[in-house]
Design a protein around this motif. Structure first.
Motif: not given
Ligand code: TYM
Length: 331
Positions: A128-130, A135-137, A147-151, A186-188, A198-200
């Motif tokens: 349900t995360y999205p 809501s945040d937005i 945001v980055g491309a993954d969002q 999109r940094i790899m 990715s952080k995780s």
């Molecule tokens: P999160 O915490 O994974 O990432 C935070 C932001 O960093 C961008 N990002 C990247 N961009 C380029 N290359 C990468 N490798 C890379 N990894 C992450 C993400 O696209 C993001 O912009 N769901 C979101 C956080 C969130 C949010 C929001 C964002 C929660 N509520 C409302 C915008 C508006 C997330 O997990 O981002």
């Protein structure tokens, strides 16, 4: 004077932030902030969708917010706060959950990726995360979300929910647009350049963290995985090299072509060392300023409390309208 448009974004404080978070998101917040009324938060409610050490979660939450300030987020234009301090985020998320479909949440790539790794014990919150992100937005009548491309997919879902509820109840929400940068979106991962940094998920050597020392950064870039070729060119077949060029480009503003031209006759090793140095130079002042903000916890708390109060007032106006529209009895 016409009111400024609203820009909103956040980062999950699951670890110390990465170079991807900085180049894909935060750097663009700074670039765009003057033209918008901005709300930037550390999304701790999202972070607990995977198990967090309580002490580290607190530290990482403050680290993220200190990084925003250190990067140049200006309190003249921006309100910064901790997501869980503004209870309207969780409240509207519940309502939006009731207007999202299982099918559309199940199609989210991030959920599919994570559930394929975790299986049946995946927390419901990840599914349900999205809705929480929507809501945040939507709470802030947001027009732009950098945001980055993954969002992108989450942003599309946010738009769909906003349009769905506006059609049912009249204009409750602005329909937001994503801002995804041309370079750096999109940094790899340095060890597996076909996956995003990715952080995780990335290994320690695959991700550059904003808290890394110059030595660690140098080591990570020197060991970055490339390919068996020798010629420096910008193509999808050379994912590792392309990533290093993208990182340079996102920091220096030079185009990929300019960077490739400057490496005529040079070796992969040169590109790796130069990229490390460019990143180290970019991060050094950021790291110093982050520590300054973290060393004065009292001042940081003051900024965050003011931020949360201002954000809550704005968010409450939207939440009230939503509650009224769906038929909740006024308090
Ligand atoms: P999160 O915490 O994974 O990432 C935070 C932001 O960093 C961008 N990002 C990247 N961009 C380029 N290359 C990468 N490798 C890379 N990894 C992450 C993400 O696209 C993001 O912009 N769901 C979101 C956080 C969130 C949010 C929001 C964002 C929660 N509520 C409302 C915008 C508006 C997330 O997990 O981002």
């Amino acid at each position: 004077m016409a009111a400024k448009k609203i820009m909103v974004s956040g980062v999950q404080p699951t670890h110390k932030l990465t170079l991807g978070n900085y180049l894909g998101a935060i750097k663009n917040w700074v670039k765009l902030q003057n033209e918008y009324e901005c709300y930037f938060f550390s999304v701790d409610l999202h972070a607990i969708t995977s198990r967090q050490d309580p002490k580290e979660l607190g530290e990482n939450t403050l680290f993220a917010l200190a990084t925003y300030l250190a990067a140049g987020i200006d309190l003249e234009h921006a309100t910064i706060f901790v997501q869980s301090h503004v209870r309207q985020h969780a409240e509207l998320a519940w309502v939006l959950n009731c207007f999202c479909y299982m099918g559309e949440l199940g199609r989210m790539t991030q959920f599919k990726d994570k559930s394929s790794r975790v299986g049946e014990t995946i927390p419901v919150g990840l599914f349900t995360y999205p809705a929480l992100m929507a809501s945040d937005i939507l709470l802030y009548q947001t027009e732009l979300v950098p945001v980055g491309a993954d969002q992108k997919q989450h942003l599309e879902l946010t738009r769909d929910i906003a349009i769905r509820m506006n059609n049912l109840y009249g204009p409750l929400f602005k329909v937001p647009e994503p801002y995804i940068p041309k370079v750096g979106a999109r940094i790899m991962d340095l060890q597996s350049p076909e996956n995003k940094m990715s952080k995780s998920v990335s290994t320690e050597m695959g991700a550059v963290f904003l808290s890394d020392s110059a030595k660690e950064i140098e080591k990570k870039f020197k060991r970055a995985v490339t390919d068996s070729g020798t010629e420096i060119s910008y193509s999808d077949e050379k994912a590792g090299i392309k990533n290093l060029i993208d990182i340079q480009s996102a920091i220096t503003g030079k185009t990929a072509e300019e960077i490739v031209a400057s490496y005529q006759g040079k070796l992969y090793g040169h590109l790796k060392v130069d990229t490390a140095n460019i990143v180290i130079q970019e991060l050094k002042p950021l790291q110093e300023r982050t520590q300054q903000f973290l060393s004065d916890k009292g001042e940081l708390q003051r900024i965050l409390r003011l931020g949360a109060d201002k954000a809550a007032a704005k968010a409450e106006a939207t939440l009230k309208n939503v509650y009224r529209a769906i038929g909740f009895v006024p308090y």
